[in-house]
Design an enzyme around this catalytic site. Structure first.
Site, mmCIF file in Angstrom:
data_model
loop_
_atom_site.group_PDB
_atom_site.id
_atom_site.type_symbol
_atom_site.label_atom_id
_atom_site.label_comp_id
_atom_site.label_asym_id
_atom_site.label_seq_id
_atom_site.Cartn_x
_atom_site.Cartn_y
_atom_site.Cartn_z
ATOM 1 N N GLU A 1 39.766 29.584 36.053
ATOM 2 C CA GLU A 1 39.190 30.537 35.836
ATOM 3 C C GLU A 1 40.585 31.392 35.647
ATOM 4 O O GLU A 1 40.344 31.625 37.561
ATOM 5 C CB GLU A 1 38.015 31.028 36.011
ATOM 6 N N CYS B 1 33.076 35.832 32.762
ATOM 7 C CA CYS B 1 32.545 34.705 33.004
ATOM 8 C C CYS B 1 32.675 33.599 32.264
ATOM 9 O O CYS B 1 33.003 32.332 32.127
ATOM 10 C CB CYS B 1 31.464 34.015 34.401
ATOM 11 N N LYS C 1 23.221 43.953 45.847
ATOM 12 C CA LYS C 1 24.468 44.578 47.089
ATOM 13 C C LYS C 1 25.602 44.619 45.447
ATOM 14 O O LYS C 1 25.632 42.848 44.841
ATOM 15 C CB LYS C 1 25.161 43.374 47.447
ATOM 16 N N GLU D 1 24.788 31.938 39.025
ATOM 17 C CA GLU D 1 25.568 32.154 37.763
ATOM 18 C C GLU D 1 27.450 32.486 38.486
ATOM 19 O O GLU D 1 27.577 33.275 38.597
ATOM 20 C CB GLU D 1 25.493 32.989 37.493
HETATM 21 P P1 NDP Z 1 33.519 37.074 44.890
HETATM 22 O O1 NDP Z 1 32.342 36.094 44.263
HETATM 23 O O2 NDP Z 1 33.805 37.017 46.517
HETATM 24 O O3 NDP Z 1 32.143 37.628 44.386
HETATM 25 C C1 NDP Z 1 31.198 38.135 44.147
HETATM 26 C C2 NDP Z 1 29.958 39.396 44.802
HETATM 27 O O4 NDP Z 1 29.378 38.417 45.511
HETATM 28 C C3 NDP Z 1 30.688 40.401 44.740
HETATM 29 O O5 NDP Z 1 29.647 41.442 45.292
HETATM 30 C C4 NDP Z 1 31.443 40.076 46.788
HETATM 31 O O6 NDP Z 1 31.073 40.957 47.682
HETATM 32 C C5 NDP Z 1 30.364 39.128 47.355
HETATM 33 N N1 NDP Z 1 30.531 38.202 48.531
HETATM 34 C C6 NDP Z 1 32.249 37.716 48.353
HETATM 35 N N2 NDP Z 1 31.484 36.869 49.619
HETATM 36 C C7 NDP Z 1 30.324 37.196 49.912
HETATM 37 C C8 NDP Z 1 29.491 36.397 51.106
HETATM 38 N N3 NDP Z 1 30.638 34.994 52.156
HETATM 39 N N4 NDP Z 1 28.518 35.629 50.621
HETATM 40 C C9 NDP Z 1 28.434 36.982 49.938
HETATM 41 N N5 NDP Z 1 28.280 37.854 48.837
HETATM 42 C C10 NDP Z 1 29.558 37.367 48.812
HETATM 43 O O7 NDP Z 1 34.363 37.519 43.721
HETATM 44 P P2 NDP Z 1 35.847 38.124 43.627
HETATM 45 O O8 NDP Z 1 35.482 39.401 42.720
HETATM 46 O O9 NDP Z 1 36.091 38.338 45.425
HETATM 47 O O10 NDP Z 1 36.851 37.455 42.283
HETATM 48 C C11 NDP Z 1 37.281 36.671 42.837
HETATM 49 C C12 NDP Z 1 36.998 35.830 41.829
HETATM 50 O O11 NDP Z 1 36.111 34.885 41.438
HETATM 51 C C13 NDP Z 1 37.649 36.234 40.214
HETATM 52 O O12 NDP Z 1 39.218 35.661 40.475
HETATM 53 C C14 NDP Z 1 36.665 35.214 39.259
HETATM 54 O O13 NDP Z 1 37.812 33.987 39.461
HETATM 55 C C15 NDP Z 1 36.331 34.993 39.855
HETATM 56 N N6 NDP Z 1 34.565 36.228 39.750
HETATM 57 C C16 NDP Z 1 33.856 35.026 38.658
HETATM 58 C C17 NDP Z 1 33.193 36.126 38.419
HETATM 59 C C18 NDP Z 1 32.090 35.391 37.337
HETATM 60 O O14 NDP Z 1 30.996 36.270 36.647
HETATM 61 N N7 NDP Z 1 32.091 34.007 36.755
HETATM 62 C C19 NDP Z 1 32.478 37.193 38.424
HETATM 63 C C20 NDP Z 1 33.266 37.375 39.997
HETATM 64 C C21 NDP Z 1 34.464 36.918 40.529
HETATM 65 P P3 NDP Z 1 32.587 42.330 47.193
HETATM 66 O O15 NDP Z 1 32.719 42.988 45.557
HETATM 67 O O16 NDP Z 1 32.894 43.073 48.330
HETATM 68 O O17 NDP Z 1 34.330 41.404 46.739
#
Ligand code: NDP
Length: 492
Positions: free
Chosen positions: A400, A303, A195, A269
């Site tokens: 973060e 990240c 996904k 991660e």
């Molecule tokens: P999320 O953790 O929500 O998103 C990561 C992935 O998980 C996306 O594909 C998301 O879908 C999916 N997801 C969301 N909720 C669920 C769930 N309950 N069960 C399974 N999968 C899920 O990050 P966000 O995009 O909301 O970003 C929020 C914050 O997270 C950022 O501001 C940043 O600080 C941090 N972040 C950190 C990352 C890293 O690599 N360390 C990467 C991305 C974000 P969808 O895109 O639809 O939300």
């Protein structure tokens, strides 16, 4: 005249001229009006859709399927079928051929992918072209090489595939995170349901075309798009053997709770708040380049971004001065312009989060610096930002931000640097700048971070494992270590 002023005289910042536009052409990319899900090698019509946009212009790009639990169920069934009826029992050398093919096609079509990545995600084309795409292809090449050598990688342990892997990826490196997940899974004989993130699905959907071109058997890789609900349905599915997740610590924890007691395997991660530590004996100009690359690369949507800069007190003033001058030369704007250094923020929601944390930093008493730069009127933008006068307790030093915002702190001794650097719930990465090799090793042993870069930052290689400690998650991706989560070992 101080040393710094003399240096400034010799190399003045060219403020009064501008770069001519150098836009990359969009013609190389074709985007459909509407996409479904890629299941069992064919397109499955989506019952519900949402719009994906370009964050640089807010221009609508396509309608994307919002995957339901039923769509996920069909994708998992296709993956199970492909796993049991051919893929897992295929000799490793045969699986490798497909991975090599995918790697070569990604190289051949890299311009198309790079443009699409920048269009949908907002990152500068020079990053998607020179970093994301070469690394994505390199991951497939690297893991193709392991596919027929698993017995040698894990001698006397009889490695076997785990089964069906559910993979959930974020929006900061859409195609690269896909390749980090898909390449090792396939090399080990697993099949996949992936996904992509809600805001950046387009390169994953174009990747389906690469799979067809490579003639990968149907069902080996399935892609279901949608928001967090689709991700949750995938995590919840009883016939998924392993979940690999990259994203926020909050969602990572929720997934861990959801999977507790199910016996499904999990790698996480998650977030980071990395320390980039500069000692007074380091090459300062080189360090400034590393600091800039550490926090402004990909708008800080990284990240492992070096978001906390620790500077030894004796060089604090010259270093901050050099850093501010360097910031003035960063070009913020159109991601498709080949001169752009800092592109668009990925979404309105992320922009809000950055603004909220920056406002908190100012309210808590930190001093903000932003170079003069004109931000485009449409789209989501944030100027490169440096905070000085930061206390460790401030939110901007703890949380973060995931944006182009750097917090500068100071230290006096190596012990103090280690203590402050480790004062975070995260533990993904760190950087050390010094000319002393012994100090690099001393620091690396004490920093609680999965990756420690020395006199460089944000360097990635498929042969090098990547992953975190503490709230940055567990499990490793990349290298030999990256194979293990996708294998089970007989009698273990
Ligand atoms: P999320 O953790 O929500 O998103 C990561 C992935 O998980 C996306 O594909 C998301 O879908 C999916 N997801 C969301 N909720 C669920 C769930 N309950 N069960 C399974 N999968 C899920 O990050 P966000 O995009 O909301 O970003 C929020 C914050 O997270 C950022 O501001 C940043 O600080 C941090 N972040 C950190 C990352 C890293 O690599 N360390 C990467 C991305 C974000 P969808 O895109 O639809 O939300």
């Amino acid at each position: 005249m101080s040393e710094l002023d003399r240096a400034r005289d010799r190399s003045p910042v060219p403020r009064d001229w501008a770069y001519a536009p150098a836009p990359e052409s969009r013609d190389v990319v074709h985007i459909d009006e509407r996409y479904g899900h890629f299941v069992g090698g064919a397109w499955l019509e989506a019952t519900e859709t949402y719009e994906t946009i370009s964050p640089a212009s807010e221009e609508p790009l396509a309608q994307i399927g919002q995957g339901t639990a039923h769509d996920v169920d069909r994708a998992v069934a296709a993956a199970r079928d492909a796993q049991q009826n051919g893929w897992s029992s295929l000799p490793g050398a045969e699986r490798a051929k497909y991975l090599f093919r995918i790697a070569r096609i990604l190289q051949e079509r890299s311009r198309e992918f790079a443009v699409l990545e920048s269009l949908n995600g907002g990152k500068p084309i020079k990053e998607s072209r020179d970093v994301d795409l070469p690394l994505a292809a390199a991951h497939f090449f690297y893991y193709a090489g392991w596919a027929d050598k698993l017995e040698y990688a894990f001698p006397n342990r009889s490695p076997r595939p785990v089964g069906v892997a559910g993979q959930i990826i974020p929006w900061n490196f859409p195609l690269l995170m896909l390749s980090w997940k898909v390449a090792p899974a396939l090399a080990c004989g697993n099949t996949v349901v992936l996904k992509p993130a809600e805001t950046t699905p387009l390169t994953a959907l174009l990747f389906c075309d690469v799979l067809r071109q490579a003639e990968l058997p149907p069902g080996v890789v399935n892609i279901v798009t949608g928001d967090g609900r689709t991700g949750a349905a995938l995590v919840d599915h009883p016939d998924v053997d392993k979940i690999a997740f990259t994203g926020s610590t909050e969602v990572g924890k929720a997934i861990q709770r959801q999977l507790a007691g199910t016996g499904k395997r999990l790698t996480l991660e998650l977030g980071g708040k990395a320390a980039n530590i500069v000692f007074d004996d380091s090459a300062l100009d080189q360090a400034v380049e590393g600091i800039v690359n550490g926090i402004y690369f990909n708008q800080g949507h990284v990240c492992c971004a070096g978001s906390r800069l620790f500077v030894q007190e004796s060089i604090y003033e010259p270093l901050v001065e050099k850093l501010k001058r360097r910031l003035e030369t960063l070009r913020v704007g159109d991601p498709l312009d080949k001169n752009t250094d800092v592109g668009a923020i990925n979404s309105a929601m992320q922009l809000e989060k950055i603004k909220e944390l920056v406002a908190a930093g100012e309210a808590e008493g930190a001093e903000i610096y932003q170079p003069p730069c004109r931000l485009p009127e449409k789209g989501y933008w944030f100027a490169p930002t440096v905070f000085t006068n930061v206390a460790q307790s401030y939110r901007i030093a703890q949380e973060e931000i995931f944006g182009p915002v750097l917090s500068v702190l100071t230290f006096r001794t190596p012990d103090e640097a280690v203590e402050k650097a480790n004062n975070t719930p995260y533990g993904l990465s760190a950087g050390v700048w010094t000319e002393k090799g012994s100090r690099i090793l001393w620091m690396a042993q004490r920093l609680r971070a999965g990756v420690v870069w020395a006199n460089t930052y944000n360097r990635f290689d498929p042969s090098s494992p990547f992953g975190g400690y503490k709230e940055s998650g567990f499990g490793r991706e990349g290298g030999l270590h990256g194979l293990e989560p996708y294998l089970r070992f007989e009698n273990e």
